[in-house]
Design a protein around this motif. Structure first.
Motif, PDB file in Angstrom:
ATOM      1  N   SER A  36      -9.627   2.832   5.484  1.00 34.50           N
ATOM      2  CA  SER A  36     -10.543   1.794   5.941  1.00 34.50           C
ATOM      3  C   SER A  36     -11.827   1.805   5.119  1.00 34.50           C
ATOM      4  O   SER A  36     -12.310   2.864   4.727  1.00 34.50           O
ATOM      5  CB  SER A  36     -10.875   2.037   7.418  1.00 34.50           C
ATOM      6  OG  SER A  36     -11.781   1.075   7.880  1.00 34.50           O
ATOM      7  N   SER A  37     -12.347   0.614   4.874  1.00 34.94           N
ATOM      8  CA  SER A  37     -13.642   0.433   4.225  1.00 34.94           C
ATOM      9  C   SER A  37     -14.100  -0.990   4.511  1.00 34.94           C
ATOM     10  O   SER A  37     -13.352  -1.781   5.092  1.00 34.94           O
ATOM     11  CB  SER A  37     -13.549   0.666   2.725  1.00 34.94           C
ATOM     12  OG  SER A  37     -14.842   0.620   2.153  1.00 34.94           O
ATOM     13  N   VAL A  38     -15.301  -1.311   4.077  1.00 34.84           N
ATOM     14  CA  VAL A  38     -15.809  -2.663   4.253  1.00 34.84           C
ATOM     15  C   VAL A  38     -14.890  -3.629   3.514  1.00 34.84           C
ATOM     16  O   VAL A  38     -14.622  -3.457   2.334  1.00 34.84           O
ATOM     17  CB  VAL A  38     -17.252  -2.778   3.708  1.00 34.84           C
ATOM     18  CG1 VAL A  38     -17.730  -4.211   3.774  1.00 34.84           C
ATOM     19  CG2 VAL A  38     -18.178  -1.852   4.470  1.00 34.84           C
ATOM     20  N   GLY A  39     -14.353  -4.595   4.222  1.00 35.78           N
ATOM     21  CA  GLY A  39     -13.529  -5.614   3.590  1.00 35.78           C
ATOM     22  C   GLY A  39     -12.050  -5.338   3.509  1.00 35.78           C
ATOM     23  O   GLY A  39     -11.311  -6.101   2.901  1.00 35.78           O
ATOM     24  N   GLY A  40     -11.565  -4.254   4.123  1.00 36.78           N
ATOM     25  CA  GLY A  40     -10.133  -4.002   4.075  1.00 36.78           C
ATOM     26  C   GLY A  40      -9.720  -2.747   4.816  1.00 36.78           C
ATOM     27  O   GLY A  40     -10.537  -1.869   5.072  1.00 36.78           O
ATOM     28  N   ALA A  41      -8.440  -2.683   5.143  1.00 38.37           N
ATOM     29  CA  ALA A  41      -7.874  -1.521   5.828  1.00 38.37           C
ATOM     30  C   ALA A  41      -6.357  -1.575   5.711  1.00 38.37           C
ATOM     31  O   ALA A  41      -5.786  -2.625   5.409  1.00 38.37           O
ATOM     32  CB  ALA A  41      -8.293  -1.487   7.297  1.00 38.37           C
ATOM     33  N   GLY A  42      -5.727  -0.448   5.965  1.00 41.35           N
ATOM     34  CA  GLY A  42      -4.271  -0.403   5.954  1.00 41.35           C
ATOM     35  C   GLY A  42      -3.767   0.948   6.407  1.00 41.35           C
ATOM     36  O   GLY A  42      -4.544   1.891   6.563  1.00 41.35           O
ATOM     37  N   ARG A  43      -2.463   1.005   6.629  1.00 38.04           N
ATOM     38  CA  ARG A  43      -1.800   2.248   7.028  1.00 38.04           C
ATOM     39  C   ARG A  43      -0.702   2.554   6.017  1.00 38.04           C
ATOM     40  O   ARG A  43      -0.020   1.648   5.547  1.00 38.04           O
ATOM     41  CB  ARG A  43      -1.195   2.118   8.412  1.00 38.04           C
ATOM     42  CG  ARG A  43      -2.235   1.956   9.485  1.00 38.04           C
ATOM     43  CD  ARG A  43      -1.613   1.823  10.831  1.00 38.04           C
ATOM     44  NE  ARG A  43      -2.677   1.613  11.817  1.00 38.04           N
ATOM     45  CZ  ARG A  43      -2.482   1.579  13.094  1.00 38.04           C
ATOM     46  NH1 ARG A  43      -1.270   1.716  13.601  1.00 38.04           N
ATOM     47  NH2 ARG A  43      -3.504   1.396  13.908  1.00 38.04           N
ATOM     48  N   SER A  51      -0.735  -0.353  -2.183  1.00 34.75           N
ATOM     49  CA  SER A  51      -1.960  -0.950  -2.715  1.00 34.75           C
ATOM     50  C   SER A  51      -2.657  -1.690  -1.577  1.00 34.75           C
ATOM     51  O   SER A  51      -2.009  -2.446  -0.845  1.00 34.75           O
ATOM     52  CB  SER A  51      -1.621  -1.922  -3.846  1.00 34.75           C
ATOM     53  OG  SER A  51      -2.799  -2.538  -4.314  1.00 34.75           O
ATOM     54  N   ILE A  52      -3.957  -1.476  -1.435  1.00 35.69           N
ATOM     55  CA  ILE A  52      -4.742  -2.136  -0.396  1.00 35.69           C
ATOM     56  C   ILE A  52      -5.861  -2.920  -1.063  1.00 35.69           C
ATOM     57  O   ILE A  52      -6.589  -2.385  -1.901  1.00 35.69           O
ATOM     58  CB  ILE A  52      -5.318  -1.126   0.605  1.00 35.69           C
ATOM     59  CG1 ILE A  52      -4.175  -0.346   1.274  1.00 35.69           C
ATOM     60  CG2 ILE A  52      -6.176  -1.822   1.658  1.00 35.69           C
ATOM     61  CD1 ILE A  52      -4.631   0.730   2.206  1.00 35.69           C
ATOM     62  N   ALA A  53      -5.989  -4.188  -0.683  1.00 34.83           N
ATOM     63  CA  ALA A  53      -7.042  -5.054  -1.228  1.00 34.83           C
ATOM     64  C   ALA A  53      -8.270  -4.996  -0.330  1.00 34.83           C
ATOM     65  O   ALA A  53      -8.152  -4.974   0.896  1.00 34.83           O
ATOM     66  CB  ALA A  53      -6.534  -6.486  -1.328  1.00 34.83           C
ATOM     67  N   PHE A  54      -9.433  -4.980  -0.958  1.00 36.26           N
ATOM     68  CA  PHE A  54     -10.703  -4.970  -0.243  1.00 36.26           C
ATOM     69  C   PHE A  54     -11.524  -6.161  -0.714  1.00 36.26           C
ATOM     70  O   PHE A  54     -11.575  -6.459  -1.906  1.00 36.26           O
ATOM     71  CB  PHE A  54     -11.465  -3.671  -0.515  1.00 36.26           C
ATOM     72  CG  PHE A  54     -10.764  -2.457   0.019  1.00 36.26           C
ATOM     73  CD1 PHE A  54     -11.031  -1.987   1.286  1.00 36.26           C
ATOM     74  CD2 PHE A  54      -9.819  -1.804  -0.748  1.00 36.26           C
ATOM     75  CE1 PHE A  54     -10.378  -0.872   1.785  1.00 36.26           C
ATOM     76  CE2 PHE A  54      -9.162  -0.685  -0.267  1.00 36.26           C
ATOM     77  CZ  PHE A  54      -9.439  -0.216   1.001  1.00 36.26           C
ATOM     78  N   ALA A  55     -12.176  -6.826   0.211  1.00 34.36           N
ATOM     79  CA  ALA A  55     -12.950  -8.023  -0.105  1.00 34.36           C
ATOM     80  C   ALA A  55     -14.418  -7.805   0.256  1.00 34.36           C
ATOM     81  O   ALA A  55     -14.872  -8.206   1.323  1.00 34.36           O
ATOM     82  CB  ALA A  55     -12.396  -9.225   0.656  1.00 34.36           C
ATOM     83  N   ASN A  56     -15.123  -7.129  -0.605  1.00 38.85           N
ATOM     84  CA  ASN A  56     -16.575  -7.052  -0.492  1.00 38.85           C
ATOM     85  C   ASN A  56     -17.152  -7.083  -1.902  1.00 38.85           C
ATOM     86  O   ASN A  56     -16.422  -7.030  -2.880  1.00 38.85           O
ATOM     87  CB  ASN A  56     -17.040  -5.845   0.330  1.00 38.85           C
ATOM     88  CG  ASN A  56     -16.853  -4.524  -0.366  1.00 38.85           C
ATOM     89  OD1 ASN A  56     -17.127  -4.382  -1.544  1.00 38.85           O
ATOM     90  ND2 ASN A  56     -16.388  -3.534   0.371  1.00 38.85           N
TER      91      ASN A  56
END
Length: 99
Positions: A36-43, A51-56
């Protein structure tokens, strides 16, 4: 003074904002992890890569990773985008960011 301010404004506009991106998470443990982080999360299931995309708009991110069955085992890592994070550990969760 006006010329300096105008020059700085033009420089900032030309540079633009840093775009967020993806992180590849390689879970080498036998447990499911949450990322988890600002703009995205996943398991990610144990032994899997995702691959997890983050949008910040930050250049780097503080990423929190923990085992779903033991949230006290938290790994927090600061990393730039487009990196691979390797998660390991048996009794204690460990994280490593690399190219």
């Amino acid at each position: 003074m006006k010329r300096i301010c105008l020059s700085l404004l033009i420089l900032v506009v030309m540079m633009g904002q840093a775009k967020a991106g993806n992180l590849i998470i390689h879970n080498k443990t036998d447990r499911q992890v949450k990322v988890s982080s600002v703009g995205g999360a996943g398991r990610i299931e144990g032994g899997q890569t995702k691959s997890i995309a983050f949008a910040n708009e930050e250049r780097v991110a503080t990423i929190n990773i923990w085992w779903m069955n033991n949230a006290r085992q938290l790994c927090q890592i600061v990393t730039p985008w487009e990196r691979t994070i390797i998660v390991t550990g048996r009794k204690e969760i460990k994280c490593l960011s690399k190219n």
